[in-house]
Design a protein around this motif. Structure first.
Motif: not given
Ligand SMILES: Cc1cc2nc3c(=O)[nH]c(=O)nc-3n(C[C@H](O)[C@H](O)[C@H](O)COP(=O)(O)OP(=O)(O)OC[C@H]3O[C@@H](n4cnc5c(N)ncnc54)[C@H](O)[C@@H]3O)c2cc1C
Length: 428
Positions: A314-333
């Motif tokens: 699930i992380e592989r599916l959703i993380r890129p979407k999240m980072l597209k919206t909030f690139p500032q969360l790059e290092n957040v787990k």
């Protein structure tokens, strides 16, 4: 002996308020009403009926709130998956008038319940529809005018400059803020409503999958080790109902959607992401939705896996979407990721009706069900008490089976989703 089914490994299960394990049904019980499924539809109906003095028994295959009601984005979104203008165009002015009059009621029921039963579920006000394109913003302007015609007085348009007070992402051209919307910890809402029902004498049995419904006056609802004989039955299994009632199964398609939550964020970072602490959904067909939780995590959902396939990562599916919206969360787990099923209908409107004179159902809110299911509970309970007008307004909408039969409906829907995803990407 069958296996016990526990909550999925979600952030919500991790942060759930204490709630008792209910026993499985054994032996025979008599009730006025037997409800199948302890999600919002089932519990909302049961609670309305218990408040009216009915003896109600709820049978749940797993745990209270185990299905979509305990896994969703927690967004209190008003109206329906297809809005009142579409209802008017397809089903006429009368249907639009009747359903439009109920379009904002579900959210009010949720707030009434939270206040009346003191349910601790992190309620916050405000949901935002965010537009990527001017075309989407124009549609939001039309939505505002439409909802205002039906009595909504809490809507605000937000322009590009105003977006900084809503969400710190530069992808949007504007938004519509619905101050009557909001967000909640959905599992804690379900658990709180279940406790309220029990406080009025209602009974819930968990680990009690219904395996057969024998029609009759009264009807008999059978589980592996027991039965409830009831004057009325309410079928509220939605996307998890399977083939218990075949004529209901053929009219809906269970769809999986995925959600993640980050680790706890520094409060200043959390506030900078969503300064208004509203929940947000974007205006794409395959939309992303997100919000802050009560303990400052970003909860982010999106994507639809048609046919309810469980995604491996699930992380592989959703993380890129999240980072597209909030690139500032790059290092957040990401700490939690889960999937849940909602029930899609061909018209994307809910299906309400009866499969026999005393067997009621509601299903298929097509992704926007938090408010509708609470309304459904009220209108079904009204119908059982003999006030049928509002129930009939929904029940008179036509239901269509999915084309392609059981074998081809998933591939056909996947192609349809791909087509809409392309349109979203091209901004047309
Ligand atoms: C990941 C996800 C995110 C979502 N986000 C949002 C959102 O932010 N806002 C929004 O408005 N909507 C959202 N939705 C949709 C919303 O959650 C659903 O529309 C709503 O919760 C449906 O409630 P329900 O009670 O009808 O079904 P469910 O909550 O799925 O409950 C059905 C229950 O019936 C039980 N059951 C099934 N068959 C049987 C049986 N044979 N015997 C006994 N019990 C049975 C199941 O175990 C289950 O507990 C989301 C859905 C998902 C999956």
């Amino acid at each position: 002996m069958s296996q016990t089914v526990e909550h999925t490994g979600s952030y919500y299960a991790y942060s759930a308020n204490p709630s008792p394990q209910r026993p499985a049904l054994r032996g025979s019980l008599r009730a006025d009403v037997c409800v199948i499924g302890a999600g919002y539809t089932g519990i909302s109906t049961a609670l309305h009926l218990a408040e009216a003095g009915f003896k109600v028994v709820v049978l749940e295959a797993a745990r209270v709130g185990w299905g979509a009601s305990g896994r969703n984005g927690g967004q209190i979104v008003n109206s329906y998956s297809r809005d009142i203008d579409v209802i008017e165009a397809r089903h006429g002015a009368d249907a639009a008038r009747k359903l439009g009059a109920m379009a904002f009621e579900g959210g009010k029921i949720i707030r009434e319940r939270i206040a009346k039963y003191d349910i601790q579920c992190d309620l916050k006000d405000g949901n935002v529809f965010a537009a990527f394109t001017q075309k989407q913003l124009d549609e939001l302007i039309a939505k505002k005018a439409l909802w205002e015609r039906y009595g909504h007085t809490g809507l605000k348009l937000v322009d590009k400059a105003g977006m900084k007070d809503i969400v710190s992402s530069d992808q949007y051209v504007g938004a519509l803020l619905d101050t009557w919307g909001g967000h909640i910890h959905p599992l804690n809402l379900a658990l709180g409503e279940a406790a309220a029902f029990e406080s009025l004498g209602g009974q819930i049995f968990e680990q009690s999958a219904v395996v057969e419904v024998l029609k009759g006056q009264p009807a008999t609802v059978k589980t592996a080790q027991g039965e409830v004989v009831a004057d009325t039955v309410v079928v509220a299994g939605n996307a998890y109902l399977g083939n218990l009632i075949p004529q209901l199964a053929e009219k809906t398609l269970p769809c999986g959607t995925q959600v993640v939550t980050t680790e706890r964020l520094d409060p200043a970072l959390a506030k900078s992401l969503l300064p208004g602490d509203n929940c947000v959904e974007d205006c794409n067909f395959l939309l992303d939705y997100y919000r802050l939780t009560g303990d400052n995590r970003l909860l982010y959902g999106g994507g639809t896996v048609y046919g309810a396939r469980d995604p491996g990562e699930i992380e592989r599916l959703i993380r890129p979407k999240m980072l597209k919206t909030f690139p500032q969360l790059e290092n957040v787990k990401i700490e939690f990721g889960w999937t849940g099923n909602f029930s899609l209908t061909l018209s994307r409107l809910p299906q309400v009706g009866r499969v026999d004179s005393n067997i009621y159902y509601s299903q298929g809110c097509s992704g926007h069900g938090v408010t509708y299911t609470h309304l459904a509970g009220r209108i079904i309970s009204e119908a059982i008490r003999g006030q049928r007008e509002r129930f009939d307004a929904f029940a008179s909408l036509p239901h269509y089976p999915f084309p392609g039969g059981r074998l081809f409906r998933v591939p056909m829907l996947t192609m349809g989703a791909w087509w809409y995803e392309m349109r979203d990407r091209l901004g047309v």
